[in-house]
Design an enzyme around this catalytic site. Structure first.
Site, mmCIF file in Angstrom:
data_model
loop_
_atom_site.group_PDB
_atom_site.id
_atom_site.type_symbol
_atom_site.label_atom_id
_atom_site.label_comp_id
_atom_site.label_asym_id
_atom_site.label_seq_id
_atom_site.Cartn_x
_atom_site.Cartn_y
_atom_site.Cartn_z
ATOM 1 N N ALA A 1 9.029 1.911 5.659
ATOM 2 C CA ALA A 1 8.813 2.308 4.110
ATOM 3 C C ALA A 1 9.984 2.611 3.197
ATOM 4 O O ALA A 1 9.728 3.322 2.056
ATOM 5 C CB ALA A 1 7.679 3.363 4.206
ATOM 6 N N ALA A 2 11.121 2.419 3.762
ATOM 7 C CA ALA A 2 12.371 3.176 2.981
ATOM 8 C C ALA A 2 12.361 2.199 1.680
ATOM 9 O O ALA A 2 12.252 2.815 0.547
ATOM 10 C CB ALA A 2 13.396 2.643 3.761
ATOM 11 N N ASP B 1 9.756 0.437 0.587
ATOM 12 C CA ASP B 1 8.471 0.456 -0.190
ATOM 13 C C ASP B 1 8.464 1.729 -1.060
ATOM 14 O O ASP B 1 8.189 2.121 -2.444
ATOM 15 C CB ASP B 1 7.131 0.707 0.666
ATOM 16 C CG ASP B 1 7.315 -0.399 1.680
ATOM 17 O OD1 ASP B 1 7.937 -1.360 1.453
ATOM 18 O OD2 ASP B 1 6.780 -0.054 2.764
ATOM 19 N N LEU C 1 0.932 -1.362 -0.009
ATOM 20 C CA LEU C 1 -0.039 0.040 -0.058
ATOM 21 C C LEU C 1 0.907 1.167 0.007
ATOM 22 O O LEU C 1 0.572 2.285 -0.689
ATOM 23 C CB LEU C 1 -0.990 -0.094 1.279
ATOM 24 C CG LEU C 1 -1.999 1.065 1.288
ATOM 25 C CD1 LEU C 1 -1.660 2.322 2.084
ATOM 26 C CD2 LEU C 1 -2.689 1.284 -0.047
ATOM 27 N N TYR D 1 -2.376 -4.421 13.763
ATOM 28 C CA TYR D 1 -1.208 -4.509 14.436
ATOM 29 C C TYR D 1 -0.876 -3.177 15.418
ATOM 30 O O TYR D 1 -1.663 -2.144 15.188
ATOM 31 C CB TYR D 1 -0.114 -4.622 13.617
ATOM 32 C CG TYR D 1 0.355 -3.485 12.754
ATOM 33 C CD1 TYR D 1 -0.357 -3.460 11.442
ATOM 34 C CD2 TYR D 1 1.173 -2.696 13.146
ATOM 35 C CE1 TYR D 1 -0.022 -2.290 10.560
ATOM 36 C CE2 TYR D 1 1.639 -1.730 12.107
ATOM 37 C CZ TYR D 1 1.086 -1.481 10.919
ATOM 38 O OH TYR D 1 1.405 -0.486 10.267
ATOM 39 N N TYR E 1 0.727 -8.443 15.917
ATOM 40 C CA TYR E 1 -0.111 -8.541 14.760
ATOM 41 C C TYR E 1 -1.433 -9.556 15.286
ATOM 42 O O TYR E 1 -1.607 -10.466 15.913
ATOM 43 C CB TYR E 1 0.308 -9.187 13.571
ATOM 44 C CG TYR E 1 1.447 -8.263 13.016
ATOM 45 C CD1 TYR E 1 1.217 -7.586 12.061
ATOM 46 C CD2 TYR E 1 2.948 -8.650 13.289
ATOM 47 C CE1 TYR E 1 2.046 -6.724 11.236
ATOM 48 C CE2 TYR E 1 3.737 -7.656 12.888
ATOM 49 C CZ TYR E 1 3.251 -6.828 11.810
ATOM 50 O OH TYR E 1 4.271 -6.156 11.254
ATOM 51 N N GLY F 1 27.378 -0.994 5.644
ATOM 52 C CA GLY F 1 28.589 0.055 5.377
ATOM 53 C C GLY F 1 27.878 1.492 5.528
ATOM 54 O O GLY F 1 26.640 1.545 6.167
#
Ligand code: ADP
Length: 305
Positions: A253-254, A256, A30, A83, A97, A224
């Site tokens: 959400a990085a 996504d 989503l 959740y 959840y 790194g």
């Protein structure tokens, strides 16, 4: 060009310091659909909801973001999953959840699945993740894979993001088999080295790299000082580093948003390496804000709706 994102969005409750709960919504595919819509891509979210008020509010919120609702099935008497995010005294977050009964799990169950499958097979591109795969059970997954084969038979394309969450898979061998099938059907693969190593053990990236040449591959490594994306297509193999993030507040959400930035750039005709740079820029901005969805006016200037 119309994209379908397949998956599950849940009711999110975040526990506050006084024990009260603040409500939001969340789900990996989503989030990708939302950022795609903000980037001007025509996208539908393909899922099932219930006929309760939270399902209504969720769908309304997606609609306000410009996500197409035409393929949201509403199952009478059912509810979305839920959740709770709990933050401990040290600031560490944990996720808990209630999702086994969620309507979204019945996307490929009758009644209604045949219509969903026929509609899915007609998209130009279908995007799904490893979490999407974990929702449907063996029979549902078989129906999904048949649908993706039908889509590809018509010239449509499949994009798969490896997102692996062990708790979604009671038996790891089942996850491995499902991921291998999805990787073999994907024309575009977003993979994180970390996910692959968890799922397949060391050198898990071999499971993805065997598809080089056939599929376009974006292999993300976050170890790194700065994250990199290794971009492989036809015979080229290039490492595209991310700019160091100005601040890291919340990495939700990085991946996504990275996928959304990459897909939007590719659809707009940019080369894979340029698309990775644009994807890093959006993801790097998203992690500078709390929560999965940043304010619209915080979108990177070039990507602002
Ligand atoms: P996920 O685990 O959600 O898949 P990743 O860790 O793969 O996310 O990160 C996705 C992208 O987010 C990276 O490729 C990068 O663009 C951005 N990103 C994540 N962490 C950082 C960071 N510390 N600095 C800059 N960019 C980051």
């Amino acid at each position: 060009m119309r994209i379908a994102c397949i998956g599950e969005c849940m009711v999110e409750l975040s526990e506050q310091s006084d024990g009260s709960l603040a409500r939001g919504f969340g789900g990996d595919t989503l989030n990708t659909a939302l950022y795609l819509a903000r980037l001007g891509v025509a996208v539908d979210y393909v899922t099932a909801l219930g006929d309760d008020v939270w399902s209504d509010e969720m769908a309304a919120a997606w609609g306000r973001e410009g996500i197409g609702l035409g393929r949201v099935r509403r199952l009478p008497g059912r509810m979305p999953g839920l959740y709770i995010i709990r933050t401990d005294a040290a600031g560490e977050r944990s996720f808990h959840y209630w999702r086994d009964q969620a309507a979204a799990r019945d996307l490929f169950a009758e009644p209604g699945a045949a219509e969903t499958r026929a509609a899915l097979a007609a998209y130009d591109l279908v995007y799904l993740s490893g979490i999407s795969l974990s929702l449907y059970g063996e029979a549902g997954r078989a129906a999904l894979f048949e649908t993706l084969a039908a889509l590809r038979g018509r010239g449509g394309r499949v994009a798969f993001d490896t997102n692996y969450r062990p708790r979604g898979w009671p038996v790891r061998e089942v996850a491995r088999a499902a991921f291998r099938t999805a990787l073999a059907q994907a024309d575009l693969i977003f993979a994180s080295v970390e996910d692959l190593d968890w799922l397949f053990g060391d050198a898990g990236d071999g499971e993805v790299l065997r598809h080089r040449g056939r599929a376009e591959i974006v292999l993300k490594a976050s170890t790194g000082p700065e994250p990199v994306a290794r971009v492989l297509h036809s015979t080229s193999d290039t490492v595209v580093p991310a700019e160091p993030a100005a601040r890291v507040v919340d990495t939700t959400a990085a991946g996504d948003s990275f996928a959304a930035g990459y897909l939007a750039a590719r659809i707009a005709g940019q080369a894979p390496e340029a698309a990775a740079t644009r994807a890093h820029r959006l993801a790097g901005t998203v992690i500078g804000h709390r929560g999965a969805v940043i304010p619209r006016d915080a979108m990177p200037a070039l990507d602002r709706p």
